[in-house]
Design a protein around this motif. Sequence first.
Motif, short mmCIF file in Angstrom:
data_model
loop_
_atom_site.label_atom_id
_atom_site.label_comp_id
_atom_site.label_asym_id
_atom_site.label_seq_id
_atom_site.Cartn_x
_atom_site.Cartn_y
_atom_site.Cartn_z
N VAL A 66 0.85 -1.11 0.05
CA VAL A 66 0.15 0.00 -0.07
C VAL A 66 0.90 1.20 -0.02
O VAL A 66 1.92 1.39 1.00
CB VAL A 66 -0.96 0.04 1.31
N LEU A 67 0.88 2.12 -1.05
CA LEU A 67 1.54 3.27 -0.99
C LEU A 67 0.51 4.51 -1.01
O LEU A 67 -0.29 4.62 -1.89
CB LEU A 67 2.38 3.05 -2.25
N SER A 68 0.96 5.60 -0.14
CA SER A 68 0.39 6.85 -0.22
C SER A 68 1.20 7.64 -0.77
O SER A 68 2.23 7.89 0.05
CB SER A 68 -0.24 6.92 1.14
N TRP A 120 10.00 2.04 -4.66
CA TRP A 120 10.16 3.03 -3.32
C TRP A 120 11.43 4.23 -3.81
O TRP A 120 11.32 5.33 -3.34
CB TRP A 120 10.46 2.49 -2.13
N ALA A 121 12.39 3.54 -4.34
CA ALA A 121 13.54 4.53 -4.52
C ALA A 121 13.23 5.58 -5.58
O ALA A 121 13.50 6.80 -5.40
CB ALA A 121 14.83 3.59 -5.17
N SER A 122 12.29 5.29 -6.70
CA SER A 122 12.00 6.34 -7.71
C SER A 122 11.08 7.19 -6.99
O SER A 122 11.17 8.21 -7.22
CB SER A 122 11.19 5.66 -8.67
N VAL A 123 10.15 6.66 -6.01
CA VAL A 123 9.17 7.72 -5.34
C VAL A 123 10.09 8.65 -4.38
O VAL A 123 9.93 9.71 -4.45
CB VAL A 123 8.37 6.69 -4.47
N THR A 124 10.74 8.18 -3.52
CA THR A 124 11.72 9.00 -2.60
C THR A 124 12.33 10.12 -3.72
O THR A 124 12.66 11.32 -3.38
CB THR A 124 12.77 8.18 -1.70
N ALA A 178 5.31 10.73 1.11
CA ALA A 178 5.00 9.34 0.79
C ALA A 178 5.09 8.30 1.77
O ALA A 178 6.08 8.75 2.63
CB ALA A 178 5.52 8.84 -0.55
N VAL A 179 4.12 7.24 2.10
CA VAL A 179 4.26 6.45 2.88
C VAL A 179 4.02 4.99 2.15
O VAL A 179 3.14 4.99 1.30
CB VAL A 179 3.14 6.48 3.93
N LEU A 180 4.77 3.97 2.37
CA LEU A 180 4.87 2.65 2.06
C LEU A 180 4.48 1.65 3.12
O LEU A 180 5.21 1.73 4.19
CB LEU A 180 6.02 2.27 1.23
N GLU A 200 5.74 -3.57 7.90
CA GLU A 200 6.74 -2.35 8.03
C GLU A 200 6.44 -1.32 7.26
O GLU A 200 5.76 -1.39 6.34
CB GLU A 200 8.02 -3.03 7.66
N LEU A 201 6.66 -0.26 7.76
CA LEU A 201 6.40 1.03 7.19
C LEU A 201 7.68 2.23 7.03
O LEU A 201 8.55 1.71 7.30
CB LEU A 201 5.73 2.01 8.50
N ARG A 202 7.23 2.68 5.59
CA ARG A 202 8.51 3.43 5.32
C ARG A 202 7.89 5.05 5.08
O ARG A 202 6.91 4.70 4.30
CB ARG A 202 9.18 3.08 4.13
N THR A 203 8.60 6.03 5.41
CA THR A 203 8.05 7.36 4.89
C THR A 203 9.13 7.93 4.22
O THR A 203 10.29 7.82 4.21
CB THR A 203 7.57 8.10 6.16
N ALA A 204 8.61 9.01 3.40
CA ALA A 204 9.47 10.08 2.51
C ALA A 204 9.00 11.32 2.79
O ALA A 204 7.71 11.61 2.79
CB ALA A 204 9.75 9.42 1.15
#
Lengths: 103, 331
Positions: free
Chosen positions: A6-8, A45-49, A57-59, A70-74
């Motif tokens: 899920v990517l926001s 995710w690399a492209s999004v950041t 963005a949140v993944l 797990e969560l990742r944020t940019a």
Amino acid sequence: MASMIVLSATAVPDHLRGALSRWLLEVTPELYIGTVSARVREELWASVTACADDGTAVLAYPSDNEQGFELRTAGTQRRRPADFDGLTLIAFRRESKEDANLV
Amino acid sequence: MTDPTTHPTGPPRANARRKLAAPTVAMLPRIADSLSFLYLDIVRIHQDDTGVCAEVTSERHGTETVYLPTAALSCVLLGPGTSITARALATFARHGTTVLVTGSGGVRCYAATLPDSLTTTWLERQTRAWADDTRRLAVAGAMYEKRFGTGTAPAGSTLAQLRGLEGQRVKAHYRLLAQQYKIGRFRRAYDPDSWDTQDPVNLALSSANTCLYGIVHAAILALGCSPALGFVHNGNQQAFVYDIADLYKADLTIPLAFSLHASTNPEAEARRSFRDGLRLFKLLPRIVTDVQILLDPEAQLDIPDPEEQLVDLWDPIAGAIPGGINHGEGP
């Protein structure tokens, strides 16, 4: 093994939105859902950041931990994942947006 | 529009709102599935319009709000410096979350709340097994075999014999570890009067054991069992806690304590490593299934029936019969 992600994305450039919709479903504006492999997820995710500019963005993706994900944020936003002895909860500041961005 | 999902109005919507505010048992994760524990200290916990939140103040991030997933947590450990409102406590209780007031680092359990919605199934099984001397001895034997292997408790042995066997086994375990870490002779001592003069292994062991007691206590309360009715231990409000904690000491706390034999701050280091170890060990689901198997070896541990009645009436012949019905209208 492909798994669901899920990517926001918020306030990201149009070209990024268009690109993301080639891999994922944009179920509601700027919320993307899809099933991709870990490798594709990392590349996306690399492209999004790299392309998010001033947006954020949140993944979220499945992971072998107690919570199951797990969560990742940019980018900078009011909410940030906070670690409570291995448990991830979301911490945010109640003050105005400008204040939160100073941190 | 005939699709009910697009315009939820009328009774279904009111029903759904009520369910979200006071969830049914089927909506709450089972203890073994839910998140094991959340330790909080130096925070203010209150209930706002939508949920329970903790206000965390740190030097790096200032005052931040963290919403707590009350329904997904099996227990919350409140350390020193925590304040909580009555409404927040009520929400925890409604969601079946056990709240424990603990000492620093989650060690020592001073007080605990029991959710009102808890089923008494396991408490009943515990008291039945406890009150019958034959079954109590059988449970004690099963606990012994869980620790030292199947077939190690000779059939028909008394509690005194089991205690003797246990003492020998633990001593042998200490001796083996002492040899491994080359620390000569080890003697377990926990004299509170000469606390500071004790060797690091004893200090680390006491400290890690206290952590273990806190977590076992939470698991027992979350099941709705009584921490006071022990099978091997007796006459203490935490007797059952000591029983269950003993199952894990050989795997968890004893090797940890011996590994800290050269530490300058064994108590704090033991707590920290214990917390790290727990994550890998997945202790809480293990405790829950172990308690369930000990108390009722034949029980089928599967998903609870969502249609299950929360309150049953007891009947000596029929067993549990559904409550909430006027039985005066029956034949």
